[in-house]
Design an enzyme around this catalytic site. Structure first.
Site: not given
Length: 663
Positions: A405, A408, A523
């Site tokens: 990912q 950040s 979910e």
């Protein structure tokens, strides 16, 4: 959220709160101030007429024939309105004296003398709780352990009602009270205090609910465990929330005219009546050393009967395959991600998901962890093109593709919308330039999900695009970051004019922020396992193998209670899903409490080993030296309150999105 979960229990709680409020209980409390003999006769007559005190008494004995959980829901609702008189004692006494043999309780006269509710109680006296009159000897308990368990169970329900009122009162005040030109709920200090109250109130509610639920079972060992967790959680928790309520209210909360101090008094009284929480902690430590763990069984009410045979047969078929073939079989059956839509999952409802989990567990099949693919692929499923789904989803499920990912940045951690990585239009796609950080597995990832800014002329959230980046592309440099453990688990990733083709943009340019927050509507639902977290289990192991002091054994028991409550929050979320409801506050609170549990328990494990720390060997997660592995875990868990949004930011989010406090 109410202690009750089912529609019937929620309706019961709502109706009883309204009924109790209609009796003007707080006015009655204030009118009886200083009157030792006040019996709150008018209110008690209404209680008897309604039968609130006898909900759990058999119909044959003049009661409502309900469960202990039903009685607990009623007590929580009435405590929310601070209904005065002897309701708690009468509810306890009703089961003690009119339900012989129930839960192993035998009728007696020396039981829990709360609110004058037990036969043989002495003359009531004034105490700190202005809404009750307790008899001498109140809170000294009984020689009958089952009677003590019942008393703690129902008192915990009252504590939940007190905590809930205090939370609501503080939040309502913070939404309207203005200071320095704005509502105080917008101040981060107040927002955090209210969010911490939410965490505690949800923990109190979950523990009280579990104790009452366990009381209706047939396993005294499990009930005892649940009661000790409630003892450690509910009474201190209610006191803390009541104190915080007064803090949020400020000067007005310190006045005698405001009702907040009446709730603090009730909380303090309940804690005193319950007795030593340290004793409960020591019992929990002893129980876990003996192998006891809290197991919550879910009644699927027959909804599993039609689907269980096929699920069992499929699980057994997968279990019979060689280990190297099981993952593909899970994917083909839709059992790896049953909550995902077909053809990659089953679009399974909560009941089906739980049944599949149960049958895979029974067959000994362990699902592989999708790690970052578990975040990346749902976004592709929900917003990607057919070609993207065909290219990425199944290979990711099979483990052929590893993801990282790229969100950040050095200047954009929790404030992700301020990211500076730029994506500029070029022939055939986009050119990405910038720096990402804290990127796990980047050194071996095949693909990365990346957010980059594609438009600087719009508000921050609207100028971000979601890219799929081939980590083997020219212009990508991965540099390992050494963390406080001494190991390199994260990486810095530098992108220098990295070409990303148009077919690797998910959705439309500018949709990145919305996509980054995507979760599938259906979910994942799962039941918490009986095993506690790694460090709590390690603390129990130390308690079994070392001569710990009483103080240390109490500390272990408290960590057992906190970890158990974290699991209960997940159970309550699952039960809501089974009932067709969306997640409550528990799902948000679970991460905050879970982080505290993991960090505190990891620190406790090291502390229990004393000065052995001075002889520490090389650190490592799999170190041959147990203490070195324990220290590694303690240091490593420091990232938990930072990764995925810091605890402070998450409390802001909880304050605004759950409690409705102003920004």
């Amino acid at each position: 959220m109410s202690l009750g979960i089912t529609d019937e229990q929620v309706e019961l709680a709502d109706s009883l709160r309204k009924w109790a409020a209609s009796l003007s209980p707080l006015e009655a409390v204030r009118a009886a101030e200083g009157d030792v003999g006040a019996g709150f006769a008018t209110i008690w007559a209404a209680v008897e007429e309604m039968g609130v005190h006898a909900i759990a008494v058999p119909e044959a004995d003049g009661g409502g024939g309900g469960t202990i959980l039903d009685q607990a829901v009623a007590l929580e609702a009435c405590a929310h309105e601070l209904l005065p008189g002897g309701l708690l004692g009468a509810a306890v006494g009703g089961v003690l004296t009119r339900s012989p043999g129930r839960h192993g309780i035998q009728p007696h006269d020396d039981g829990v003398v709360w609110d004058g509710g037990t036969a043989g109680a002495g003359t009531p006296a004034l105490g700190i709780d202005l809404s009750a009159r307790h008899a001498p000897g109140a809170g000294r308990g009984s020689a009958d352990p089952a009677a003590r368990r019942l008393a703690i169970t129902l008192a915990a329900a009252e504590a939940a009602g007190v905590a809930r009122w205090c939370l609501e009162t503080a939040v309502d005040h913070a939404k309207v009270r203005e200071q320095f030109g704005q509502r105080i709920g917008a101040f981060q200090a107040i927002k955090h205090l209210c969010a911490e109250m939410l965490e505690t109130a949800e923990a109190v509610t979950a523990a009280a609910w579990d104790a009452a639920s366990a009381a209706d079972g047939s396993d005294d060992e499990q009930w005892s465990f649940a009661v000790d967790v409630a003892h450690l959680t509910c009474f201190d928790g209610a006191v803390e929330v009541a104190k915080s309520c007064i803090q949020v209210l400020g000067g007005i909360g310190f006045t005698y005219e405001h009702d907040a101090h009446l709730y603090l008094r009730r909380a303090l009284s309940l804690r005193a009546l319950a007795g030593s929480a340290d004793a409960a902690a020591e019992r929990l430590t002893a129980a876990t050393v003996d192998g006891v763990r809290r197991r919550v069984d879910v009644d699927l009410e027959g909804r599993d009967l039609a689907i269980r045979p096929e699920a069992r047969a499929t699980a057994e078929r997968i279990a019979a395959l060689p280990p190297g073939e099981q993952r593909a079989a899970l994917v083909d059956a839709g059992y790896l991600t049953p909550h995902w839509p077909t053809p990659y999952g089953l679009g399974a409802d909560p009941t089906t998901q739980i049944v599949i989990d149960q049958e895979l567990g029974r067959a000994g099949v362990v699902r592989p962890d999708l790690v970052i693919a578990g975040w990346a692929v749902p976004t592709i499923l929900a917003h990607g093109t057919d070609e993207q789904r065909e290219r990425f989803v199944r290979p990711s499920l099979l483990g052929e593709l590893t993801w990282c990912q790229l969100f950040s940045e050095p200047g954009s951690g929790s404030d992700l919308a301020s990211l500076r990585t730029r994506a500029v239009r070029v022939d055939g796609g986009w050119s990405l330039t910038g720096q990402k950080v804290w990127t796990s597995v980047a050194e071996r990832a095949d693909w990365g999900i990346c957010l980059a800014r594609t438009d600087t002329d719009v508000p921050q959230h609207k100028g971000i695009t979601y890219f799929l980046v081939d980590m083997r592309s020219p212009g990508i440099e991965v540099r390992p970051l050494r963390e406080i453990t001494g190991e390199a688990l994260f990486n810095e990733v530098f992108l220098d004019s990295v070409l990303v083709p148009d077919d690797c943009v998910v959705a439309e340019p500018g949709d990145g922020w919305r996509l980054a927050r995507t979760t599938l509507a259906n979910e994942r639902v799962a039941m918490a396992g009986a095993r506690l977290t790694k460090s709590v289990e390690r603390a129990i192991e130390l308690a079994a193998s070392r001569d710990l002091s009483p103080v240390e054994r109490v500390a272990v028991g408290r960590q057992v209670a906190l970890a158990t409550v974290c699991g209960l929050l997940g159970v309550r979320t699952t039960l809501r899903a089974l009932g067709g409801h969306g997640p409550g506050a528990e799902s948000s609170v679970a991460k905050l409490l879970g982080v505290r549990s993991r960090q505190d328990s990891a620190e406790l494990v090291v502390r229990l080993q004393g000065d052995d720390l001075a002889l520490l060997g090389p650190l490592g997660k799999e170190s041959a030296d147990p203490l070195a592995a324990d220290v590694w875990e303690q240091l490593n868990t420091r990232c938990l309150s930072i990764a995925g949004g810091t605890t402070q930011i998450l409390r802001n989010v909880a304050g605004e999105r759950i409690l409705g406090l102003p920004r």
